[in-house]
Design a protein around this motif. Structure first.
Motif, PDB file in Angstrom:
ATOM      1  N   ASP A 200      40.642  53.938  22.848  1.00 11.83           N
ATOM      2  CA  ASP A 200      42.067  54.281  22.197  1.00 11.83           C
ATOM      3  C   ASP A 200      42.345  53.975  20.674  1.00 11.83           C
ATOM      4  OD1 ASP A 200      42.444  55.704  24.587  1.00 11.83           O
ATOM      5  OD2 ASP A 200      43.820  54.163  25.184  1.00 11.83           O
ATOM      6  N   ALA A 201      41.743  52.636  20.467  1.00 13.41           N
ATOM      7  CA  ALA A 201      42.083  52.205  19.141  1.00 13.41           C
ATOM      8  C   ALA A 201      40.879  52.744  18.176  1.00 13.41           C
ATOM      9  CB  ALA A 201      42.290  50.525  19.237  1.00 13.41           C
ATOM     10  N   GLY A 202      39.958  53.085  18.645  1.00 16.01           N
ATOM     11  CA  GLY A 202      38.604  53.310  17.697  1.00 16.01           C
ATOM     12  C   GLY A 202      37.878  52.239  17.350  1.00 16.01           C
ATOM     13  N   VAL A 203      38.102  51.133  17.977  1.00 16.19           N
ATOM     14  CA  VAL A 203      37.203  50.030  17.542  1.00 16.19           C
ATOM     15  C   VAL A 203      35.936  50.011  18.171  1.00 16.19           C
ATOM     16  CG1 VAL A 203      36.954  47.297  17.845  1.00 16.19           C
ATOM     17  CG2 VAL A 203      39.362  48.518  17.568  1.00 16.19           C
ATOM     18  N   PRO A 204      34.810  50.203  17.293  1.00 16.60           N
ATOM     19  CA  PRO A 204      33.522  50.042  17.896  1.00 16.60           C
ATOM     20  C   PRO A 204      33.135  48.941  18.694  1.00 16.60           C
ATOM     21  CG  PRO A 204      33.387  49.287  15.646  1.00 16.60           C
ATOM     22  CD  PRO A 204      34.923  49.788  15.966  1.00 16.60           C
ATOM     23  N   MET A 205      33.516  48.909  19.836  1.00 16.15           N
ATOM     24  CA  MET A 205      33.123  48.019  20.935  1.00 16.15           C
ATOM     25  C   MET A 205      32.089  48.411  21.692  1.00 16.15           C
ATOM     26  SD  MET A 205      34.183  44.899  21.757  1.00 16.15           S
ATOM     27  CE  MET A 205      35.644  44.751  20.915  1.00 16.15           C
ATOM     28  N   LEU A 206      31.200  47.156  21.850  1.00 14.96           N
ATOM     29  CA  LEU A 206      29.849  47.589  22.368  1.00 14.96           C
ATOM     30  C   LEU A 206      30.036  48.671  23.822  1.00 14.96           C
ATOM     31  CD1 LEU A 206      27.002  46.744  21.895  1.00 14.96           C
ATOM     32  CD2 LEU A 206      27.236  45.068  23.676  1.00 14.96           C
ATOM     33  N   THR A 207      31.040  48.406  24.489  1.00 11.25           N
ATOM     34  CA  THR A 207      31.187  49.339  25.623  1.00 11.25           C
ATOM     35  C   THR A 207      31.446  50.963  25.215  1.00 11.25           C
ATOM     36  OG1 THR A 207      33.542  48.613  25.521  1.00 11.25           O
ATOM     37  CG2 THR A 207      32.251  47.512  27.228  1.00 11.25           C
ATOM     38  N   VAL A 208      32.010  51.006  24.052  1.00  9.27           N
ATOM     39  CA  VAL A 208      32.229  52.605  23.661  1.00  9.27           C
ATOM     40  C   VAL A 208      31.081  52.924  23.084  1.00  9.27           C
ATOM     41  CG1 VAL A 208      33.880  53.916  22.135  1.00  9.27           C
ATOM     42  CG2 VAL A 208      34.740  51.799  23.188  1.00  9.27           C
ATOM     43  N   THR A 209      30.094  52.195  22.043  1.00 11.34           N
ATOM     44  CA  THR A 209      29.248  52.714  21.266  1.00 11.34           C
ATOM     45  C   THR A 209      28.005  52.826  21.992  1.00 11.34           C
ATOM     46  OG1 THR A 209      28.773  50.472  20.485  1.00 11.34           O
ATOM     47  CG2 THR A 209      30.083  52.020  19.076  1.00 11.34           C
ATOM     48  N   HIS A 210      27.452  51.820  22.777  1.00 16.28           N
ATOM     49  CA  HIS A 210      26.286  51.845  23.591  1.00 16.28           C
ATOM     50  C   HIS A 210      26.550  51.891  25.240  1.00 16.28           C
ATOM     51  CE1 HIS A 210      25.205  50.353  19.600  1.00 16.28           C
ATOM     52  NE2 HIS A 210      23.932  50.105  20.029  1.00 16.28           N
ATOM     53  N   GLY A 211      27.894  52.009  25.679  1.00 10.75           N
ATOM     54  CA  GLY A 211      28.021  52.301  27.016  1.00 10.75           C
ATOM     55  C   GLY A 211      28.242  51.103  27.839  1.00 10.75           C
ATOM     56  N   ARG A 212      28.446  51.189  29.147  1.00 11.34           N
ATOM     57  CA  ARG A 212      28.743  49.906  29.517  1.00 11.34           C
ATOM     58  C   ARG A 212      27.385  49.358  30.392  1.00 11.34           C
ATOM     59  NH1 ARG A 212      33.051  49.452  31.813  1.00 11.34           N
ATOM     60  NH2 ARG A 212      34.577  49.878  30.269  1.00 11.34           N
ATOM     61  N   LYS A 213      26.573  50.191  30.699  1.00 14.16           N
ATOM     62  CA  LYS A 213      25.327  49.683  31.096  1.00 14.16           C
ATOM     63  C   LYS A 213      24.686  48.724  30.150  1.00 14.16           C
ATOM     64  CE  LYS A 213      22.020  49.187  34.190  1.00 14.16           C
ATOM     65  NZ  LYS A 213      22.357  48.458  35.290  1.00 14.16           N
ATOM     66  N   SER A 214      24.613  49.179  28.808  1.00 13.13           N
ATOM     67  CA  SER A 214      23.963  48.563  27.682  1.00 13.13           C
ATOM     68  C   SER A 214      24.866  47.187  27.760  1.00 13.13           C
ATOM     69  CB  SER A 214      24.116  49.216  26.356  1.00 13.13           C
ATOM     70  OG  SER A 214      23.637  48.508  25.268  1.00 13.13           O
ATOM     71  N   THR A 215      26.108  46.940  27.934  1.00 14.44           N
ATOM     72  CA  THR A 215      26.930  46.129  27.605  1.00 14.44           C
ATOM     73  C   THR A 215      26.913  45.102  28.713  1.00 14.44           C
ATOM     74  OG1 THR A 215      28.814  47.481  26.715  1.00 14.44           O
ATOM     75  CG2 THR A 215      29.346  45.106  27.381  1.00 14.44           C
ATOM     76  N   ARG A 216      26.395  45.262  29.786  1.00 14.40           N
ATOM     77  CA  ARG A 216      25.898  44.572  30.960  1.00 14.40           C
ATOM     78  C   ARG A 216      24.650  43.846  30.439  1.00 14.40           C
ATOM     79  NH1 ARG A 216      28.806  45.225  35.304  1.00 14.40           N
ATOM     80  NH2 ARG A 216      30.453  47.148  35.308  1.00 14.40           N
ATOM     81  N   ARG A 217      23.641  44.653  29.840  1.00 12.76           N
ATOM     82  CA  ARG A 217      22.468  44.185  29.801  1.00 12.76           C
ATOM     83  C   ARG A 217      22.751  43.169  28.339  1.00 12.76           C
ATOM     84  NH1 ARG A 217      19.793  48.316  28.627  1.00 12.76           N
ATOM     85  NH2 ARG A 217      19.825  48.248  26.296  1.00 12.76           N
ATOM     86  N   HIS A 218      23.605  43.420  27.364  1.00 13.89           N
ATOM     87  CA  HIS A 218      23.811  42.525  26.352  1.00 13.89           C
ATOM     88  C   HIS A 218      24.387  41.081  27.036  1.00 13.89           C
ATOM     89  CE1 HIS A 218      23.094  45.520  23.444  1.00 13.89           C
ATOM     90  NE2 HIS A 218      23.287  44.659  22.580  1.00 13.89           N
ATOM     91  N   ILE A 219      25.200  41.182  27.904  1.00 11.43           N
ATOM     92  CA  ILE A 219      25.978  40.039  28.597  1.00 11.43           C
ATOM     93  C   ILE A 219      24.780  39.099  29.074  1.00 11.43           C
ATOM     94  CG2 ILE A 219      27.348  39.001  30.439  1.00 11.43           C
ATOM     95  CD1 ILE A 219      29.163  41.347  29.932  1.00 11.43           C
ATOM     96  N   LEU A 220      23.910  39.662  29.772  1.00 12.77           N
ATOM     97  CA  LEU A 220      23.011  38.972  30.386  1.00 12.77           C
ATOM     98  C   LEU A 220      22.158  38.112  29.298  1.00 12.77           C
ATOM     99  CD1 LEU A 220      21.458  37.880  32.789  1.00 12.77           C
ATOM    100  CD2 LEU A 220      19.827  39.926  32.792  1.00 12.77           C
ATOM    101  N   ILE A 221      21.457  38.974  28.150  1.00 14.52           N
ATOM    102  CA  ILE A 221      20.628  38.519  27.064  1.00 14.52           C
ATOM    103  C   ILE A 221      21.330  37.385  26.440  1.00 14.52           C
ATOM    104  CG2 ILE A 221      19.717  39.122  24.973  1.00 14.52           C
ATOM    105  CD1 ILE A 221      19.255  42.089  26.189  1.00 14.52           C
ATOM    106  N   TYR A 222      22.729  37.364  26.134  1.00 16.50           N
ATOM    107  CA  TYR A 222      23.437  36.699  25.515  1.00 16.50           C
ATOM    108  C   TYR A 222      23.432  35.226  26.131  1.00 16.50           C
ATOM    109  CZ  TYR A 222      24.014  38.885  20.732  1.00 16.50           C
ATOM    110  OH  TYR A 222      23.632  39.550  19.622  1.00 16.50           O
ATOM    111  N   THR A 223      23.776  35.235  27.464  1.00 22.77           N
ATOM    112  CA  THR A 223      24.147  34.306  28.292  1.00 22.77           C
ATOM    113  C   THR A 223      22.680  33.457  28.291  1.00 22.77           C
ATOM    114  OG1 THR A 223      25.541  35.602  29.344  1.00 22.77           O
ATOM    115  CG2 THR A 223      24.895  33.363  30.295  1.00 22.77           C
TER     116      THR A 223
END
Lengths: 305, 61
Positions: A200-223
Motif C-alpha cells: 500500500d505504501a509503495g515501499v520497494p520491500m523485497l516481498t513486493v519487488t521480488h515476490g515472497r518465494k524470493s524473500t524466503r530464499r533471501h532469508i535463508l541465504i542471509y541467515t
C-alpha cells in the motif's frame, strides 16, 4: 511553525515527543552500545560510560525523529506506523525536523565532550546514514533497503567501543557484522507476515519487488551468511566459552527457522496464520539480545578467573 | 514578579512543560557530573597560589 498554521486534534503531550525518538529502537541501541563499551579493553569511568550510552541513544532517537519527519507520508498509509506522532497529527512535521536536527547536534557534541572525537564522528555518520542515505534515498528506491539500512542499526556497539578505546578494531567490526547480517532475515520475516502494508505504501520491500518465494530464499541465504559471525566473535579477544556456546545454539535454531521458512509456500503459511514466520521473527530478537548478553557474561567471567 | 494570570494554555501544555523541565534538570546534572569526573581524572594538581611553597622552588645543588 506556529499554532496558526498547524491545528492538531489535541495538544501534543510530552510522551508524543518521546515517541518521536522511537524508544523501542533506542532500547536496542542502549543495550548494544553498552555492550560495545563494556567489552572494550579500556575501562571508562562509570558516569562517563553511562553518559556516553545516553548520548549514543539520543543520537539514535534524533535520527528516528528525522525518519518520522521524512517518512510521514509512508507512515500514514501503513497500519503499523499510522499512529506515530507525525502521521496521526499530534506533532507538526516541522517540529519533528527541528527536534531531530537539534538533538542530533546535542548528542554528537556531548559525546565528543564526554569521550572522544572518533566516537562522536561515528555517531554523526550513523545519524547521517540513517536519516539521509537510508530514509531519504534507499528506502524508497531499492528492495535492498533493509540490507543497507541495517548498517545504521549496526553502528551503536562500534560507537560504544570507540567511546572507550578511541578507535575501531576487529572486535568492533565483528559486532557490527553481527547486527548488519542479522537485520535482513529479521526484518524480512516481519515483512512476510505484515504483507499488505508495504504494498500500500509503495515501499520497494523485497516481498513486493521480488515476490515472497524470493524473500524466503533471501532469508535463508542471509541467515547462512550470518552464522559464522557469532563463532568468530566468540573466538575474538572479547569472546569466550559463553559466547561460543550461545553462538552455536542460537545459530542452530535460527538456521532451522530460516530453513523452515524457505521450505514453506504461501498456501501453507496462510493456513496456519504465518506461524513459522512469526516464530522466527520473535526468535530473531532473542538471537541478538542473547548474543550480546553472552559477551557481557564472558566479560564478567574474565573478571572472576 | 510572578505571572498570576492563568490561561487554559498553561493547563494544556502542563505535560510538555514538566517534561522539558525535567529533561533540562537532568542535562544540567549530567554536565555537572561529567565535569566532576573529568576534573578528578586529572588528579591532584598543585599550582601557585600566592603563597611561597619551598617544594616548588628549584634548588641548585
Amino acid at each position: 511553525m506556529s499554532d496558526a498554521t498547524f491545528t492538531p486534534d489535541r495538544e501534543a503531550e510530552f510522551g508524543d515527543y518521546v515517541a518521536l525518538l522511537k524508544p523501542r529502537v533506542m532500547s536496542l541501541v542502549v543495550f548494544t552500545a553498552f555492550v560495545g563499551l563494556l567489552v572494550a579493553p579500556v575501562a571508562l569511568h562509570p558516569f562517563v560510560a553511562a553518559s556516553a550510552v545516553l548520548f549514543i541513544a539520543l543520537g539514535a532517537g534524533a535520527s528516528g525523529a528525522l525518519n518520522m519527519w521524512y517518512d510521514a507520508d509512508i507512515d500514514a498509509v501503513m497500519r503499523r506506523t499510522a499512529k506515530r506522532p507525525v502521521p496521526s497529527g499530534k506533532v507538526a512535521p516541522e517540529e519533528a525536523l527541528a527536534i531531530g536536527v537539534g538533538l542530533s547536534g546535542i548528542a554528537v557534541v556531548m559525546l565528543a565532550l564526554a569521550t572522544n572525537l572518533v566516537a562522536a564522528g561515528l555517531l554523526a555518520f550513523t545519524i547521517f546514514f540513517y536519516a539521509v542515505i537510508y530514509t531519504m534515498w534507499l528506502k524508497r528506491s531499492t528492495p535492498q533497503n533493509i540490507v543497507i539500512g541495517g548498517a545504521a542499526g549496526a553502528f551503536p556497539p562500534v560507537i560504544g567501543w570507540a567511546a572507550a578505546t578511541g578507535g575501531v578494531s576487529l572486535e568492533a567490526v565483528l559486532m557490527f557484522a553481527l547486527i548488519f547480517m542479522w537485520t535482513p532475515p529479521h526484518f524480512w520475516a516481519l515483512a512476510l507476515f505484515i504483507k499488505s502494508d508495504y504494498d500500500d505504501a509503495g515501499v520497494p520491500m523485497l516481498t513486493v519487488t521480488h515476490g515472497r518465494k524470493s524473500t524466503r530464499r533471501h532469508i535463508l541465504i542471509y541467515t547462512v551468511l550470518l552464522a559464522p559471525i557469532g563463532p568468530a566473535l566468540a573466538l575474538s579477544p572479547v569472546g569466550g566459552p559463553v559466547t561460543l556456546a550461545a553462538a552455536l545454539v542460537l545459530n542452530a535454531i535460527f538456521l532451522k527457522g530460516a530453513f523452515d521458512i524457505w521450505r514453506r509456500d504461501e498456501g501453507e503459511a496462510e493456513t496456519d496464520g504465518y506461524r513459522t514466520e512469526k516464530r522466527v521473527f520473535r526468535f530473531s530478537l532473542y538471537y541478538l539480545f542473547l548474543h550480546f548478553g553472552a559477551l557481557v557474561a564472558d566479560r564478567a567471567l574474565q573478571g572472576v578467573f | 514578579m510572578a505571572i498570576r494570570a492563568t490561561h487554559e494554555l498553561h493547563e494544556r501544555r502542563l505535560s510538555r512543560n514538566r517534561g522539558v523541565g525535567l529533561v533540562l534538570v537532568a542535562f544540567i546534572a549530567i554536565v555537572f557530573g561529567l565535569t566532576v569526573v573529568k576534573v578528578q581524572n586529572i588528579g591532584l594538581t598543585e599550582g601557585f597560589d600566592h603563597v611561597v611553597r619551598p617544594e616548588l622552588i628549584l634548588r641548585a645543588e
